[in-house]
Design a protein around this motif. Structure first.
Motif, PDB file in Angstrom:
ATOM      1  N   CYS A   3       0.776  -1.355  -0.003  1.00 14.48           N
ATOM      2  CA  CYS A   3       0.000   0.062   0.108  1.00 14.48           C
ATOM      3  C   CYS A   3       0.906   1.025  -0.112  1.00 14.48           C
ATOM      4  O   CYS A   3       1.801   1.437   0.844  1.00 14.48           O
ATOM      5  CB  CYS A   3      -0.985  -0.007   1.229  1.00 14.48           C
ATOM      6  SG  CYS A   3      -2.130   1.555   1.340  1.00 14.48           S
ATOM      7  N   CYS A   6      -0.412   4.075   3.251  1.00 11.29           N
ATOM      8  CA  CYS A   6      -0.139   3.827   4.898  1.00 11.29           C
ATOM      9  C   CYS A   6       1.251   3.490   4.685  1.00 11.29           C
ATOM     10  O   CYS A   6       1.780   3.482   5.831  1.00 11.29           O
ATOM     11  CB  CYS A   6      -1.203   2.991   5.556  1.00 11.29           C
ATOM     12  SG  CYS A   6      -1.016   1.271   4.957  1.00 11.29           S
ATOM     13  N   CYS A  39      -6.217  -2.774   1.045  1.00  8.72           N
ATOM     14  CA  CYS A  39      -5.165  -2.545   1.933  1.00  8.72           C
ATOM     15  C   CYS A  39      -5.736  -3.332   3.182  1.00  8.72           C
ATOM     16  O   CYS A  39      -6.970  -2.725   3.803  1.00  8.72           O
ATOM     17  CB  CYS A  39      -4.743  -1.273   2.269  1.00  8.72           C
ATOM     18  SG  CYS A  39      -3.538  -1.203   3.488  1.00  8.72           S
ATOM     19  N   CYS A  42      -5.120  -0.002   6.190  1.00  7.48           N
ATOM     20  CA  CYS A  42      -5.743   1.249   6.104  1.00  7.48           C
ATOM     21  C   CYS A  42      -7.096   1.044   5.279  1.00  7.48           C
ATOM     22  O   CYS A  42      -8.008   2.223   5.346  1.00  7.48           O
ATOM     23  CB  CYS A  42      -5.039   2.398   5.599  1.00  7.48           C
ATOM     24  SG  CYS A  42      -4.514   2.270   3.977  1.00  7.48           S
TER      25      CYS A  42
HETATM   26 ZN   LIG Z   1      -2.798   1.055   3.622  1.00  5.06          ZN
END
Ligand SMILES: [Zn+2]
Length: 77
Positions: A3, A6, A39, A42
Motif C-alpha cells: 500500500c 499507509c 489494503c 488502512c
Molecule cells: Zn494502507
C-alpha cells in the motif's frame, strides 16, 4: 501489492461496491461486485483502469434497479 498510502499494509483481492461520478463529482451509478485490491491495514482501495472501462460499457445497459436517494447539505452553524 504494497500500500502506497499507509506504507504498512499489503493488499488483498476483494469485490467491493464503487460509485461512478460525473464531471461535477455527483454519483451517477453504483456498481456492485467491482474488483479491487484492498489494503489490510488502512482500507485504501486500488482499482484497475480496464475495470472502469468495463463499467463504461455496463452503463449502456439496463441497470438491475434504479434507486432514488435524498440529498442533503450540512450547513455551517
Ligand atoms: Zn494502507
Amino acid at each position: 501489492m504494497h500500500c502506497v498510502v499507509c506504507k504498512q499494509g499489503e493488499t488483498s483481492s476483494q469485490r467491493v461496491t464503487v460509485e461512478r461520478h460525473n464531471q461535477a463529482g455527483e454519483p451517477i451509478a453504483v456498481i456492485h461486485n467491482f474488483p479491487a485490491e484492498v489494503c489490510t491495514v488502512c482500507g485504501e482501495e486500488y482499482y484497475a483502469a480496464e475495470d472502469w472501462q468495463a463499467v463504461d460499457q455496463l452503463l449502456a445497459q439496463s441497470p438491475l434497479r434504479v434507486a432514488q436517494v435524498p440529498i442533503y447539505e450540512l450547513r455551517s452553524p
